[in-house]
Structure formats: C-alpha cells, structure tokens
Design an enzyme around this catalytic site. Structure first.
Site, PDB file in Angstrom:
ATOM      1  N   HIS A  90      -4.821 -20.585  12.575  1.00 19.75           N
ATOM      2  CA  HIS A  90      -6.203 -21.024  12.368  1.00 19.75           C
ATOM      3  C   HIS A  90      -7.005 -19.984  11.572  1.00 19.75           C
ATOM      4  O   HIS A  90      -7.705 -20.338  10.612  1.00 19.75           O
ATOM      5  CB  HIS A  90      -6.885 -21.303  13.719  1.00 19.75           C
ATOM      6  N   ASP A 131       0.866  -1.174   0.000  1.00 23.20           N
ATOM      7  CA  ASP A 131       0.000   0.000   0.000  1.00 23.20           C
ATOM      8  C   ASP A 131       0.908   1.231   0.000  1.00 23.20           C
ATOM      9  O   ASP A 131       2.060   1.172   0.409  1.00 23.20           O
ATOM     10  CB  ASP A 131      -0.963  -0.016   1.192  1.00 23.20           C
ATOM     11  N   CYS A 171      -6.723 -26.991   9.827  1.00 21.29           N
ATOM     12  CA  CYS A 171      -5.494 -26.215  10.051  1.00 21.29           C
ATOM     13  C   CYS A 171      -4.580 -26.948  11.031  1.00 21.29           C
ATOM     14  O   CYS A 171      -5.028 -27.816  11.776  1.00 21.29           O
ATOM     15  CB  CYS A 171      -5.826 -24.815  10.569  1.00 21.29           C
ATOM     16  N   CYS A 226      -5.924 -26.979  14.730  1.00 21.15           N
ATOM     17  CA  CYS A 226      -7.065 -27.864  14.995  1.00 21.15           C
ATOM     18  C   CYS A 226      -6.673 -29.325  14.758  1.00 21.15           C
ATOM     19  O   CYS A 226      -7.066 -30.208  15.522  1.00 21.15           O
ATOM     20  CB  CYS A 226      -8.258 -27.471  14.148  1.00 21.15           C
ATOM     21  N   ASP A 275      -7.529  -7.544   1.358  1.00 20.11           N
ATOM     22  CA  ASP A 275      -6.568  -7.600   2.453  1.00 20.11           C
ATOM     23  C   ASP A 275      -7.300  -7.106   3.686  1.00 20.11           C
ATOM     24  O   ASP A 275      -8.252  -6.323   3.574  1.00 20.11           O
ATOM     25  CB  ASP A 275      -5.356  -6.682   2.206  1.00 20.11           C
ATOM     26  N   CYS A 284     -12.243 -27.994  11.059  1.00 19.23           N
ATOM     27  CA  CYS A 284     -11.092 -27.283  10.491  1.00 19.23           C
ATOM     28  C   CYS A 284      -9.898 -28.221  10.334  1.00 19.23           C
ATOM     29  O   CYS A 284      -9.644 -29.063  11.203  1.00 19.23           O
ATOM     30  CB  CYS A 284     -10.728 -26.112  11.397  1.00 19.23           C
TER      31      CYS A 284
END
Ligand code: GUN
Ligand code: ZN
Length: 376
Positions: A339, A97, A309, A312, A269, A307
C-alpha cells in the site's frame, strides 16, 4: 559544463511546469519516467516484496546499498550470480549508494581521512577500508546501472568549516571516482554544503564541470529543520545543470516529495514507506493510519477508500490489518508495504501527468491540502 558521458544512458526533459520537470532517464535496463521514487532494497530486496510486486507499484528503479552488499554476501558472489540484476531478478534499473553514508551510521570505530573511511564491520568487526577507488570497484562488481560517488555527509549541526571541508573533499573524491569508474556504468556526483545555498551552488558548479551522468543533493534530512531544507531546495535545485537528472538522497515524506518536485528534483529514495509499513504505519493522501490504534478494532474500511493498491482493492479491512499486526502475523507487513509503495508510485505518476499538462501548481495545492487535512 561537461555533460553525461556513459554509453547507454540519457536524460531528456519532456515538459516543465514552474521549476518541476517531467522527463525520461534511459538506462541499459529500460526507461525510467521522472519524477521517480526509488524503493530501498538495501540488501538486494525491497523488504517483504518480490520484484514483480515492486514493479506493480509503478517503480522502475530501486536502490541497493554498497555497504551492506560489500560486507555480505560480498561483491564477488553478486558478480558471479550475474550482478545485482541476475542475483535479485529485478529486471528494471538499479542504483547503488556508495557506502560512506551507511558506514557512518552503522559501522563501528570509524575514521575518516583524505584517503577514505576505515571502519569495523557491524556484522563481524572485520576492518574495512572504503576509498573512492574501492567504492567504484565494489559498485562496478555489484553492477547496478548507476553508481554514486563516495562523499562526505556532515551532520545537520556541523560547523561552517566542516561543511566547507566536506565539499572540498567530496570534490577531490569525485575526481578519483570518475577516474576509477567502470566505463559502462553511470555515476552521479553528490552535492553537499548543508543549508547554505551559496555553498551548495558553488559545490554544484564544481561537480557539474565533471562528466557525471547525474547530480545528487546529499546531506539533507540529517537533523536540520525540514522547513529549512525546503527553503534551500527552492534556491538550489533549479540551478543544477538542466541537462542531467537531479536526485535528492534519502528524502522523504509525501509532503517532502510534492515540495521537492516543485523545486526541480527528479529522483528520490527513502526507507520511510517500507520501514513505516513494518512499524504498522500506513500512509495515505490524507495522512497516516497507525494500524495498532484501538479506533480501528472493528473498522471495516480499507486503509484508504480511494486507493487502488492490491491491499485496498482486495478489501482488507483496517480491523483485519490491526488484528494481524497485533498478532505479529507477517502478512500484514507485506500488505502495508504494498500500500505505501503504491502511494509513492501514484504520487510521482500524478505529479508527472500534472507537469506534462502544465498544471503542477494545482496538483501540489491539492496534495498538500489533503496531507495537511489528515495531519492531525
Ligand atoms: N543518503 C542520504 N543522504 C546521503 C548523502 O549525503 N550521501 C550519500 N552517499 N548517501 C546519502
Ligand atoms: Zn492501498
């Protein structure tokens, strides 16, 4: 229309489902499947995460901030260490940015004129001048794949006259940014115009007439009602030049992503998944888990039983994560960040698969129903 012009960059739409699009953004650091979510790496790191951990959430592009890296360590240091890619060791695509938006929220004693922003650094009070030319020079040295133009983002409750003036100045700054850009770095224009669809469309047409590699929607989630943001996105996003990627800046929640992808947005974003993680808030497809709550004191289940991830999958219980959070143990910040970014990576991947299968409406209905069920 004057299309993308930077060598090494391309955008291709593979399929549409309603206004939603599945595509590929090609950069010198690889292809980015879209829709995509860019984790925020403000100071050259996605807070608490190594690059391989970020990539494992599915992310193929991250965002850095010109404002922060300009003030510290300085663009010369970053350039000497091989640019932001060499410095951070993130191997995939990057976008920065342009700095004005952050100067507006962080810097002290800001002044705005036709030439640019003058402000005092929030770190040491040093006087800094951020013009469109400086924004492009600094972003050129930092060396992300994609730079953003310098723009004016009025607050959500600004007057009609302020929104019109912001669009006009942003257009003049767009020309200056394109004239000052590195020929081998992509740059996106930023559409302003508040919550007035006609003003937004007029501004988008002005910017689409210039050789920007992508078009961003700025000035959202700045205090206007979120329902109004989505109404405006439904009217405006699909009218942006279909040949170029569409990037909604600084947005948002999983709900916002599902709605905005349906309106035709390709890139996002937001600090929300990473910042909320560090505040102990896990996001799931069925709402939030505020980990400090007493109800989780002996809860053996993972943050989200569905989940996949690493947090998890490893079986860390809500009770353990709550304990770590209350004991101020740093590990929990990483575990919840992993996560949350995994949820965003999963959301955009499933959205893309649904668009490719021509059933985005079904995907959106299921996700929105799940998120709503857990909203309590
Ligand atoms: N991040 C979130 N919104 C904006 C915006 O309007 N302009 C810029 N430059 N960055 C943003
Ligand atoms: Zn998880």
């Amino acid at each position: 229309m004057s299309g993308p012009s930077t060598p090494g960059y391309a955008f291709r739409t593979l399929a549409t489902s309603g206004a939603a699009r599945a595509g590929v953004l090609t950069t010198p650091h690889g292809d980015v499947p879209t829709p995509t979510f860019m984790p925020v790496g403000t100071q050259g790191s996605v807070k608490t995460m190594s690059p391989d951990e970020v990539a494992a959430t599915g992310a193929r592009i991250v965002l850095g901030n010109t404002y922060h890296l300009w003030l510290r360590p300085g663009p010369e240091v970053v350039a000497e260490l091989g640019g932001l890619h060499g410095f951070t060791k993130w191997p995939h695509a990057m976008l920065t940015d342009s700095g004005g938006f952050q100067a507006f929220s962080l810097a002290e004693r800001r002044q705005t004129s036709e030439d640019g922003f003058v402000f005092r650094s929030h770190l040491d009070g040093a006087k800094k001048v951020l013009t469109p030319e400086v924004a492009m020079q600094v972003q050129g040295k930092i060396g992300a794949d994609i730079a953003m133009q310098l723009d004016i983002c009025p607050p959500g409750d600004a007057s009609r006259a302020d929104f019109e003036a912001a669009c006009a100045r942003t257009t003049r700054w767009a020309r200056r940014c394109l004239a000052a850009k590195r020929p081998d770095q992509a740059v996106f224009g930023i559409v302003q115009g508040g919550t007035d669809p006609a003003l937004r469309r007029a501004h988008a047409e002005e910017l689409a007439a210039m050789p920007f590699d992508g078009l961003a929607l700025g000035g959202f989630s700045v205090g206007e009602p979120i329902a109004r943001m989505h109404e405006v996105l439904l009217e405006v996003a699909h009218t942006l030049d279909p040949e170029r990627p569409r990037y909604l800046m600084g947005v948002g929640t999983p709900y916002d992503l599902v709605r905005a992808i349906g309106a035709g947005v390709d890139m996002f974003d937001c600090v929300l998944p990473t910042r909320n993680a560090r505040n102990g808030q896990a996001l799931t497809r069925t709402g939030k888990v505020v980990i400090k709550q007493a109800r989780y004191r002996t809860d053996p289940s993972p943050l989200d039983p569905t989940c996949t991830c690493p947090t998890c999958a490893a079986g860390y219980s809500r009770a353990y994560l709550r304990h770590l959070f209350i004991a101020s143990e740093l590990l929990v910040l990483r575990l919840i960040t992993v996560h949350n970014l995994h949820l965003y990576g999963t959301l955009v991947r499933e959205a893309r698969e649904a668009i490719l299968a021509g059933r985005y409406d079904v995907f959106a209905k299921e996700w929105l129903a799940g998120l709503e069920a857990g909203a309590a």
